[in-house]
Write a protein that holds these residues in place. Sequence first.
Motif, short mmCIF file in Angstrom:
data_model
loop_
_atom_site.label_atom_id
_atom_site.label_comp_id
_atom_site.label_asym_id
_atom_site.label_seq_id
_atom_site.Cartn_x
_atom_site.Cartn_y
_atom_site.Cartn_z
N LEU B 69 0.95 -1.15 0.06
CA LEU B 69 -0.13 0.09 -0.01
C LEU B 69 0.98 1.35 0.10
N ARG B 70 2.00 1.10 0.78
CA ARG B 70 2.78 2.42 1.01
C ARG B 70 3.35 2.63 -0.35
N ALA B 71 3.65 1.46 -1.22
CA ALA B 71 4.34 1.62 -2.61
C ALA B 71 3.33 2.51 -3.55
N ARG B 72 2.19 1.97 -3.40
CA ARG B 72 1.16 2.48 -4.05
C ARG B 72 0.79 4.01 -3.79
N LEU B 73 0.66 4.28 -2.60
CA LEU B 73 0.54 5.65 -2.23
C LEU B 73 1.84 6.49 -2.80
N THR B 74 2.85 5.85 -2.79
CA THR B 74 4.04 6.87 -3.16
C THR B 74 3.90 6.94 -4.82
N ALA B 75 3.44 5.79 -5.48
CA ALA B 75 3.42 6.03 -6.83
C ALA B 75 2.28 7.18 -7.03
N LEU B 76 1.07 7.34 -6.42
CA LEU B 76 0.14 8.07 -6.68
C LEU B 76 0.42 9.38 -6.69
N THR B 77 1.20 9.64 -5.45
CA THR B 77 1.53 10.97 -5.17
C THR B 77 2.35 11.54 -6.39
N ALA B 78 3.15 10.54 -6.50
CA ALA B 78 4.20 11.00 -7.85
C ALA B 78 3.36 11.41 -9.00
N GLN B 79 2.60 10.66 -9.25
CA GLN B 79 1.55 10.74 -10.45
C GLN B 79 0.69 12.14 -10.49
N ILE B 80 0.47 12.45 -9.07
CA ILE B 80 -0.43 13.69 -9.03
C ILE B 80 0.42 14.94 -9.17
N ASP B 81 1.74 14.70 -8.50
CA ASP B 81 2.60 16.01 -8.74
C ASP B 81 3.00 15.97 -10.35
N ALA B 82 3.04 14.93 -10.89
CA ALA B 82 3.27 15.05 -12.40
C ALA B 82 2.21 15.75 -13.11
N GLN B 83 0.89 15.43 -12.56
CA GLN B 83 -0.13 16.08 -13.36
C GLN B 83 -0.18 17.60 -12.96
N GLU B 84 0.00 18.02 -11.71
CA GLU B 84 -0.03 19.24 -11.30
C GLU B 84 1.09 20.08 -12.21
N ALA B 85 2.05 19.26 -12.22
CA ALA B 85 3.08 20.17 -12.95
C ALA B 85 2.52 20.48 -14.50
N ASN B 86 2.14 19.51 -14.93
CA ASN B 86 1.43 19.35 -16.22
C ASN B 86 0.60 20.56 -16.51
N ALA B 87 -0.33 20.67 -15.36
CA ALA B 87 -1.54 21.76 -15.66
C ALA B 87 -1.10 23.01 -15.48
N ALA B 88 0.10 23.19 -14.72
CA ALA B 88 0.86 24.63 -14.40
C ALA B 88 1.38 24.91 -15.95
N ARG B 89 2.11 23.89 -16.48
CA ARG B 89 2.58 24.02 -17.60
C ARG B 89 1.61 24.59 -18.61
N ARG B 90 0.41 23.89 -18.67
CA ARG B 90 -0.58 24.16 -19.56
C ARG B 90 -1.03 25.61 -19.36
N SER B 91 -1.21 25.95 -18.22
CA SER B 91 -2.17 27.05 -18.08
C SER B 91 -1.08 28.29 -18.41
N ALA B 92 0.10 28.01 -18.22
CA ALA B 92 1.12 28.99 -18.61
C ALA B 92 1.12 29.24 -20.14
N ASP B 93 1.01 27.86 -20.56
CA ASP B 93 0.70 28.07 -22.03
C ASP B 93 -0.26 28.91 -22.64
N ALA B 94 -1.54 28.48 -21.93
CA ALA B 94 -2.61 29.17 -22.29
C ALA B 94 -2.60 30.70 -21.93
N VAL B 95 -2.00 31.20 -21.06
CA VAL B 95 -1.76 32.60 -20.82
C VAL B 95 -0.87 33.30 -21.88
N ARG B 96 -0.05 32.47 -22.24
CA ARG B 96 0.81 33.19 -23.28
C ARG B 96 0.23 33.02 -24.44
N LEU B 97 -0.75 31.86 -24.86
CA LEU B 97 -1.40 32.11 -26.17
C LEU B 97 -2.38 33.14 -26.15
#
Lengths: 115, 488
Positions: B69-97
Amino acid sequence: MSRPGRDDSPDRLYTLTGGRSRSGSDAFDLVTLVVTESDPTPGMQSEHVAILRMCRFPTAVVEIAAELALPVTVVRILLADLHDTGRISARHPRSAHRLPDPDILEQVLVGLRNL
Amino acid sequence: MTASPSPIRPSALALLITAVVTGAFCTVAVVSAAPGSRAVLGWSLGIAAVLLSAGAYAMTHTVLRNRVLRARLTALTAQIDAQEANAARRSADAVRLDAAHAAERKALIAAHAAELRRAESARAAALAATANAAGRMQALATGMLADLREMEHRHADEDVLGDLLHLDHRTAQAGRLADSIAVLTGARSGRRWARPIVMESILRGAMGRIGGYQRVRLHSTSDAAVAGHAAEGVMHALAELLDNAANFSPPTAEVHVYVEEVPAGVIITVEDSGLVMSEVQQRRAEQAVSGRSSDLAGLSGTRLGLAVVGRLARKHGLMVSFRPSARGGTGALMLLPHELITHVTPTNTVDPVTPAALDLPQDLAQDLAQDLAQNPKAAPEPEAAPKPVAAPEPEAVPKPKAVPEPEAAHATAAEPASETSGEFPQFGESGLPKRKRGRALAAAHPEGPDAPAAPARASTAASDAAARFSSFRQAVRANSPTPEGNSE
């Protein structure tokens, strides 16, 4: 007919004659006398009415033309129309070639002035 | 991760090892124990071994599960982080566009505005130029019509007159086209008439401007007149309606025009026997003549007529409508409101023309007139000299009347003839102008100014004399190259 064409009536001559430029009959020359035979009827062309009014007493074609301020040729067309419908009759004056010699007339004139 | 396989297998292994170890230990303990306590010990140790095995299993299982379970929790957290980074990047893109889009839009709007302004000014310039050209063409046409009218009066030859009338007709049509362009471009329309124009002249003026005028039949007994300021507009609108009627009916069919006075004004009806307009066409035509749309966008290029009618209708307050005609075609009705209508007093349609006022030395004319009036018998008796007019009733016959022709001849003179001779027309009992006695005689005098006289109709001796000499003049002039009744 002062200043012809300035502010005269908007009628054009061809609308008076329906586009004709010749009368088709030579019943009328300049001194033909025209007499009205019938009264004008409502709805007639105003020139026809005017001619009928004017010619209650015998009137020469040239006088009609002058009175209507229209060219003689046009008046002759109008008269021919009226003549064809029997509203006017035409009569020629006694022919002009039986006039006395102009010289005699002038002598008479001079004599008259000397009176 | 390592915990991805299910924790059951290691747990089972732990269970097995525990079971084997405790089983061996139990067996050794049972074998080495005293034979009397062997059964009790065996059962106790057996139960303890089973419990121990179960505990080992449970523990192993729990530990392993936690690890998974701990391993899964770690994996999910990493995934969420990745997605948040992605979203941030996208929103930055959107602002620029967005910024880029806004800039682009601004540039486009500016370009469009500039283009619009340029188009507006081009349109205004084109309109002004067209209006100017139309105005000049109108002036030309009006001038040509006046010239032609003058020539028509000058040339009595039938062929020449025919040609002149032809040219006149063409010029009138060209003038109408110029008028149409002027109306559409908002220039001042046509000429202005100083006085009211009677209905007959309005109708004929309109008729004279179209090609098929010979097919138009007028039925008018109205003595209404259209006020001068609107006469040209009414004539023009009517000409367009007539042109439509003539163009959209068979070339042999007649177009009938009726004038009717109604309480609201005067209705002019133009009826043809051509095509019946469909409902759609009729609605479109009504729309066109309503004059509500004033832009030139709806013009089709070939059909200007109804748009012109619409403009004129709005300008002068005319009401135009269409209906199926009883003649089988279309009827166009034009209502002229009261404000445009005047009624001329029904006098003679022909004004009494000012009789010829002759260019005479005044004293001479008066002398002669006096002479003749005082001594009528002194005048020569009428003899064989032809009198152009035989008087039917001597009393009622008007006095000799001058042919107004000389007026035309003298119209170009320096001053009006009536002023030089000091004479104004007098009217006899018949209403016709009569002339002073003896004027024809004086006029005929060779030494006097060359003024033509008129055929005379009179029975008194004095005017007989005048008549005789006017006949003389008449006879002389009748053979002259310039016919009577024409100026010059």
